[in-house]
Design an enzyme around this catalytic site. Structure first.
Site, PDB file in Angstrom:
ATOM      1  CE  LYS A   1      52.975  32.967  46.441  1.00 30.34           C
ATOM      2  NZ  LYS A   1      53.757  31.740  46.669  1.00 30.34           N
ATOM      3  CG  ASN A   2      52.641  31.259  50.323  1.00 28.86           C
ATOM      4  OD1 ASN A   2      52.517  30.984  49.121  1.00 28.86           O
ATOM      5  ND2 ASN A   2      53.745  31.796  50.806  1.00 28.86           N
TER       6      ASN A   2
ATOM      7  NE  ARG B   1      55.714  31.354  41.040  1.00 24.50           N
ATOM      8  CZ  ARG B   1      56.475  30.409  41.574  1.00 24.50           C
ATOM      9  NH1 ARG B   1      57.766  30.391  41.351  1.00 24.50           N
ATOM     10  NH2 ARG B   1      55.939  29.480  42.329  1.00 24.50           N
TER      11      ARG B   1
HETATM   12  C1  EPZ Z   1      56.664  27.952  52.251  1.00 22.40           C
HETATM   13  O1  EPZ Z   1      57.541  27.237  51.409  1.00 22.40           O
HETATM   14  C2  EPZ Z   1      56.193  29.144  51.439  1.00 22.40           C
HETATM   15  N1  EPZ Z   1      55.466  28.664  50.257  1.00 22.40           N
HETATM   16  C3  EPZ Z   1      57.403  29.985  51.026  1.00 22.40           C
HETATM   17  O2  EPZ Z   1      56.913  31.120  50.337  1.00 22.40           O
HETATM   18  C4  EPZ Z   1      58.128  30.440  52.286  1.00 22.40           C
HETATM   19  O3  EPZ Z   1      59.282  31.155  51.921  1.00 22.40           O
HETATM   20  C5  EPZ Z   1      58.522  29.213  53.126  1.00 22.40           C
HETATM   21  O4  EPZ Z   1      57.345  28.426  53.417  1.00 22.40           O
HETATM   22  C6  EPZ Z   1      59.174  29.601  54.444  1.00 22.40           C
HETATM   23  O5  EPZ Z   1      58.291  30.413  55.184  1.00 22.40           O
HETATM   24  C7  EPZ Z   1      54.187  28.229  50.403  1.00 22.40           C
HETATM   25  O6  EPZ Z   1      53.626  28.212  51.487  1.00 22.40           O
HETATM   26  C8  EPZ Z   1      53.488  27.779  49.155  1.00 22.40           C
HETATM   27  P1  EPZ Z   1      59.649  25.242  54.072  1.00 22.40           P
HETATM   28  P2  EPZ Z   1      58.020  25.763  51.850  1.00 22.40           P
HETATM   29  O7  EPZ Z   1      59.332  23.820  53.814  1.00 22.40           O
HETATM   30  O8  EPZ Z   1      56.984  25.101  52.656  1.00 22.40           O
HETATM   31  C9  EPZ Z   1      63.889  23.119  54.262  1.00 22.40           C
HETATM   32  C10 EPZ Z   1      56.834  32.715  48.655  1.00 22.40           C
HETATM   33  O9  EPZ Z   1      57.640  33.606  48.442  1.00 22.40           O
HETATM   34  N2  EPZ Z   1      63.155  21.864  54.023  1.00 22.40           N
HETATM   35  O10 EPZ Z   1      59.061  25.920  55.271  1.00 22.40           O
HETATM   36  O11 EPZ Z   1      58.533  25.091  50.624  1.00 22.40           O
HETATM   37  C11 EPZ Z   1      63.821  24.057  53.079  1.00 22.40           C
HETATM   38  O12 EPZ Z   1      64.836  23.749  52.135  1.00 22.40           O
HETATM   39  C12 EPZ Z   1      57.316  31.318  48.971  1.00 22.40           C
HETATM   40  O13 EPZ Z   1      55.578  32.843  48.682  1.00 22.40           O
HETATM   41  C13 EPZ Z   1      63.859  20.666  53.955  1.00 22.40           C
HETATM   42  O14 EPZ Z   1      65.092  20.630  54.075  1.00 22.40           O
HETATM   43  O15 EPZ Z   1      59.258  26.106  52.791  1.00 22.40           O
HETATM   44  C14 EPZ Z   1      64.016  25.413  53.700  1.00 22.40           C
HETATM   45  O16 EPZ Z   1      65.405  25.639  53.868  1.00 22.40           O
HETATM   46  C15 EPZ Z   1      58.804  31.193  48.750  1.00 22.40           C
HETATM   47  N3  EPZ Z   1      63.181  19.507  53.740  1.00 22.40           N
HETATM   48  C16 EPZ Z   1      63.353  25.270  55.077  1.00 22.40           C
HETATM   49  O17 EPZ Z   1      63.252  23.850  55.317  1.00 22.40           O
HETATM   50  C17 EPZ Z   1      61.817  19.489  53.596  1.00 22.40           C
HETATM   51  O18 EPZ Z   1      61.248  18.391  53.419  1.00 22.40           O
HETATM   52  C18 EPZ Z   1      61.965  25.866  55.163  1.00 22.40           C
HETATM   53  O19 EPZ Z   1      61.243  25.396  54.058  1.00 22.40           O
HETATM   54  C19 EPZ Z   1      61.120  20.713  53.678  1.00 22.40           C
HETATM   55  C20 EPZ Z   1      61.801  21.882  53.901  1.00 22.40           C
END
Ligand code: EPZ
Length: 416
Positions: free
Chosen positions: A22-23, A395
């Site tokens: 999915k990701n 999802r």
């Molecule tokens: C991706 O989400 C995945 N989703 C998530 O999978 C996964 O849990 C996550 O990466 C971490 O591996 C997809 O790829 C579609 P991040 P993403 O930006 O990119 C903070 C699932 O279960 N952050 O790596 O949204 C954020 O709050 C989903 O399939 C900021 O503060 O996650 C988090 O604490 C859930 N500011 C950390 O970084 C930003 O601009 C990592 O988030 C971006 C992120």
């Protein structure tokens, strides 16, 4: 609404084919906006989030059909907007921002809003785009992005962000000059997106490392690619073999994407054999409690934290599970406790004291991976478990009850 019913206590035996990730599929679909014409994606999973991205691309004017393969024609994009109605159901919609503003110089994307597992802002996405010359303004819950032309920049992420890395990598492919992303995400899904962009004519080096260099090109051309296997789906089924004491062979997967998880599962007493693109997991001894700390790839994946916790509820000791990526990714704890688990929360850590059994009960899914954790616990619990709100599960897991029933689980869906 549907609920999932499980009669637990059965050791699962058999073979499960792993679906496309999915990701990886979601950013690949967004990348099609960078090059007008017909794109083809193979091995795209049939999931709710994929249908949401299809609807979003359709809203913009793309023609996206999901037959044996997925075809996307982005030759007639007429709307440069991702509306709140779609974005609120799927945060990954933010992945259209980079491609839209880079190719069309303009985009209006709803802010994703909150999420069960944490605030999940997109400030790092926006800061990087501003460094590339994009004017960003926030109006009525939307991000408005405008640019005369994007230019290359040296961008260092304050913290590792998967979709932030993907968004800026996509935006940089059509910018003037060279962009360097430092402290970039190293996930296999990031590598998959870079591979696709390079097939479209982009010039990207270093994907999979913490420093990615993108040399902007005047335009890209449509391409085709196969979606990599879903490492989190695979990991979930490995944990299912472990928690039920059965023996499962997973086919069509990429074992090399699961090193950190395989290491922890083996330490927990799950035997795992790797042969080509298949994995066989089995357990016949005790489940050994293990400490886990989630970390960006190649560390232990946060998306497997809830599932591993389910396994640890039946461990032979105490397991400290520390969630370092999201600030609220323990929604499954209270539900697991309803099934008899002994878990205490302490800030970003959960202390899991293994018990000798779980007992079925009605529980509620709160987010995608929490619902997977409840399925695993239900498979091991004696008696019947009813999981409500399983739209969360749909999802990210393609036909999960069919795949589990095919290996002996007594699991079915019914109207609530
Ligand atoms: C991706 O989400 C995945 N989703 C998530 O999978 C996964 O849990 C996550 O990466 C971490 O591996 C997809 O790829 C579609 P991040 P993403 O930006 O990119 C903070 C699932 O279960 N952050 O790596 O949204 C954020 O709050 C989903 O399939 C900021 O503060 O996650 C988090 O604490 C859930 N500011 C950390 O970084 C930003 O601009 C990592 O988030 C971006 C992120």
């Amino acid at each position: 609404m549907d609920r999932l019913m499980i009669e637990g206590g059965i050791a699962l035996q058999g073979e499960i084919p792993v679906s496309g990730a999915k990701n990886a599929a979601l950013p690949l679909m967004a990348a099609s906006l960078l090059a007008a014409g017909g794109h083809t994606l193979h091995n795209v999973p049939r999931l709710r989030d994929i249908r949401t991205m299809q609807a979003l691309l359709g809203h913009m004017g793309a023609v996206c059909e999901h037959g044996e393969a997925m075809t996307i024609d982005t030759g007639n994009i007429h709307t440069l907007e991702a509306p709140y109605e779609l974005v609120k159901t799927m945060r990954a919609s933010v992945l259209v921002l980079g491609p839209l503003v880079s190719r069309y110089r303009s985009a209006r994307v709803s802010l994703p809003g909150g999420c069960a597992i944490g605030a999940r802002p997109i400030n790092l996405h926006l800061k990087g785009l501003e460094q590339m010359g994009v004017d960003i303004s926030l109006e009525q819950g939307y991000v408005s992005a405008r640019a005369r032309k994007l230019h290359g920049a040296a961008i260092t992420f304050d913290q590792v962000t998967v979709t932030g890395t993907e968004n800026l990598m996509m935006a940089a492919t059509l910018a003037d000059g060279v962009t360097i992303l430092r402290n970039a995400a190293r996930e296999p899904e990031v590598v998959a997106v870079a591979e696709y962009l390079n097939r479209m004519g982009a010039r990207i080096e270093g994907a999979g490392s913490a420093e990615i260099v993108i040399e902007g090109r005047p335009e890209l051309t449509p391409a085709s690619i196969g979606v990599i296997p879903d490492r989190i789906e695979a990991g979930t089924y490995l944990a299912a073999a472990g928690i039920t004491g059965g023996r499962l062979t997973l086919t069509r997967c990429a074992p090399e994407h699961l090193d950190a998880l395989i290491h922890k599962l083996r330490a927990a007493g799950v035997r795992i054999d790797v042969h080509g693109d298949s994995l066989t997991a089995s357990r016949d001894g005790a489940i050994h409690s293990q400490d886990v700390k989630t970390w960006p790839y190649p560390g232990f994946p946060t998306d497997m934290q809830a599932q591993f916790m389910a396994l640890m509820t039946l461990g032979d000791g105490v397991s400290i599970i520390s969630e370092q990526i999201f600030e609220n990714r323990f929604m499954h704890v209270l539900e697991l406790k309803r099934l008899g688990a002994d878990i205490e929360l302490d800030g970003r850590s959960a202390v899991v004291r293994g018990t000798d059994k779980l007992s079925g009960a009605p529980v509620m899914a709160t987010d995608l991976r929490a619902s997977a954790s409840l399925v695993l616990a239900g498979l091991a619990a004696t008696g019947k478990t009813a999981i409500s709100r399983i739209y969360h599960l749909d999802r990210g897991y393609e036909t999960i009850e069919k795949k589990l029933a095919a290996v002996g689980a007594r699991i079915w869906r019914e109207k609530e």
